[in-house]
Design an enzyme around this catalytic site. Structure first.
Site, PDB file in Angstrom:
ATOM      1  N   THR A 100       0.845  -1.192   0.000  1.00 42.49           N
ATOM      2  CA  THR A 100       0.000   0.000   0.000  1.00 42.49           C
ATOM      3  C   THR A 100       0.881   1.243   0.000  1.00 42.49           C
ATOM      4  OG1 THR A 100      -1.770  -1.117   1.183  1.00 42.49           O
ATOM      5  CG2 THR A 100      -1.758   1.283   1.271  1.00 42.49           C
ATOM      6  N   PRO A 101       0.624   2.210  -0.881  1.00 44.71           N
ATOM      7  CA  PRO A 101       1.476   3.398  -0.927  1.00 44.71           C
ATOM      8  C   PRO A 101       1.415   4.190   0.356  1.00 44.71           C
ATOM      9  CG  PRO A 101      -0.513   3.743  -2.215  1.00 44.71           C
ATOM     10  CD  PRO A 101      -0.491   2.288  -1.839  1.00 44.71           C
ATOM     11  N   LYS A 122      11.247   2.435  -2.148  1.00 47.51           N
ATOM     12  CA  LYS A 122      10.316   3.503  -1.793  1.00 47.51           C
ATOM     13  C   LYS A 122      10.479   4.587  -2.853  1.00 47.51           C
ATOM     14  CE  LYS A 122       8.819   6.224   2.199  1.00 47.51           C
ATOM     15  NZ  LYS A 122       9.066   6.506   3.642  1.00 47.51           N
ATOM     16  N   ASP A 207       7.730   9.590  14.999  1.00 50.13           N
ATOM     17  CA  ASP A 207       6.683   8.603  14.725  1.00 50.13           C
ATOM     18  C   ASP A 207       7.125   7.207  15.172  1.00 50.13           C
ATOM     19  OD1 ASP A 207       4.167   7.836  13.948  1.00 50.13           O
ATOM     20  OD2 ASP A 207       4.653   7.644  11.811  1.00 50.13           O
TER      21      ASP A 207
END
EC number: 2.7.11.1
Length: 382
Positions: A100-101, A122, A207
């Site tokens: 999934t992008p 990526k 993150d």
């Protein structure tokens, strides 16, 4: 692992880190390091790997079964799937699976002609992906993902990353049980060693979560996905929202000034989830950008309520957005800096509870640094 720290629990919970917001003053990032060839796992990449998406569970689609709707781009910064494949092929890579992008590009598992080990590509627009690539190019630590190469084709940048067998989120889901304390500490130590290195380089990840911790084995773990990372950061600054609501530190949710201590909070959530699976402290992730902004407020209220934050545990600066906007929601039913009552329901190991308690200090100034945490006895024994 023996409970050698049990006798000192009272002292530990009453002792806090130095209240100063100091950070290491370090020289600029080191020069670029050569490509590395880490050990690979032959297993297929898991669905949450190598993606910048911060909310909700991710799914990957096999190249042969992707629906037509997958071909549509919601963001002009993301190359089409066909374009990404063309770029990969131009560099000699054969795509074997499309993930999934992420928010900044296409993510694909691929092999290079003559090299059987899979890698992850990526692929995104130069302006965004290149920034992440430049940051990764200048870091070199076994607990931080090592970029193998950066390739450019016109306005598109392709990052070549090592392929890991799983992320920590998927690892936990498949195990479907708590990670034993000795294994959890080995994993957490590697995460903290990676953060210590990054923070010394004035980089904050912003993150840290189980989805962004990649793992081949308990003793081979790394921090990945630097799409939200910020550099250089020394003193607390207005850096805005980034990362994932459920793992964001209070100061980030309040849009107050913050620094590397925000990563420590997130790493504390990761440790809790390893030790308390399937229990979580804070749930209900947002599903849209609008909900993300709204949920920052509700998430912060949930933190204050769940942990029963005492007003004395707020930052000392009365002008802080965290103080101005949220001290009125604090509670007096729990003495400051004592055990969070919610820990009782999950029965954490004493060493793990102590670490989580320290890392989830509401006031960032009272939160230990990665360097300080690694000096604690439970890590020294590993």
């Amino acid at each position: 692992m023996e409970n050698k720290q049990c006798d000192h629990l009272t002292d530990w919970f009453s002792t806090t880190s130095d209240a100063s917001e100091s950070m290491d003053t370090t020289p600029p990032l080191p020069p670029p390091t050569p490509s590395v060839d880490p050990s690979y796992s032959g297993a297929a990449a898991d669905e949450d790997l190598y993606s910048d998406i911060s909310e909700g569970d991710l799914e990957y689609s096999d190249c042969d079964s992707a629906s037509e709707s997958d071909e549509d781009d919601d963001d002009c910064l993301i190359p089409s799937k066909e374009k990404a494949r063309e770029v990969a092929a131009s560099f000699g890579y054969t795509v074997i699976k499309t993930l999934t992008p992420g928010s900044e590009g296409r993510v694909m598992v691929a092999t290079k002609d003559g090299q059987p080990e899979p890698v992850v590509l990526k692929i995104g627009q130069k302006g965004t992906t290149l920034i992440e690539a430049m940051m990764l190019r200048n870091v070199n630590h076994p607990s931080v993902i090592q970029m193998k190469d950066t390739l450019v084709s016109g306005a598109i940048t392709c990052m070549v990353l090592p392929h890991y067998s799983s992320d920590l989120y998927t690892f936990l889901t498949k195990e479907s049980r708590r990670i034993p304390i000795d294994q959890a500490l080995i994993i957490e130590k590697q995460i903290l060693e990676g953060l210590r290195y990054l923070h010394a380089q004035r980089i904050i990840h912003r993150d840290v979560k189980t989805e962004n911790i990649f793992i081949n084995s308990v003793d081979q773990v790394c921090i990945a996905d630097f799409g939200a990372a910020q550099f250089p950061v020394v003193e607390p600054a207005d850096l805005g929202l980034a990362g994932t609501v459920e793992t964001n530190a209070p100061e980030v949710l309040a849009r107050a000034k913050y620094n590397s201590k925000a990563d420590i909070w997130s790493a504390g959530i990761v440790l809790f989830e390893m030790l308390a699976y399937p229990s979580t402290l804070f749930e209900d992730p947002p599903s849209t950008p609008e909900e993300y902004v709204k949920s920052c407020h509700s998430q912060l209220l949930k933190i204050i309520s769940t942990l029963k934050i005492n007003p004395e545990e707020f930052p000392r600066d009365p002008g802080s957005r965290l103080v101005r906007g949220y001290i009125e929601y604090s509670r007096l039913e729990r003495n400051a800096y004592t055990r969070y009552p919610c820990f009782q329901r999950v029965n954490l190991h004493i060493d793990g509870e102590f670490l989580v308690h320290k890392m989830l200090a509401f006031n960032a100034a009272m939160r230990p640094s990665a360097e300080e945490l690694l000096s604690y006895p439970m890590f020294a024994q590993l």
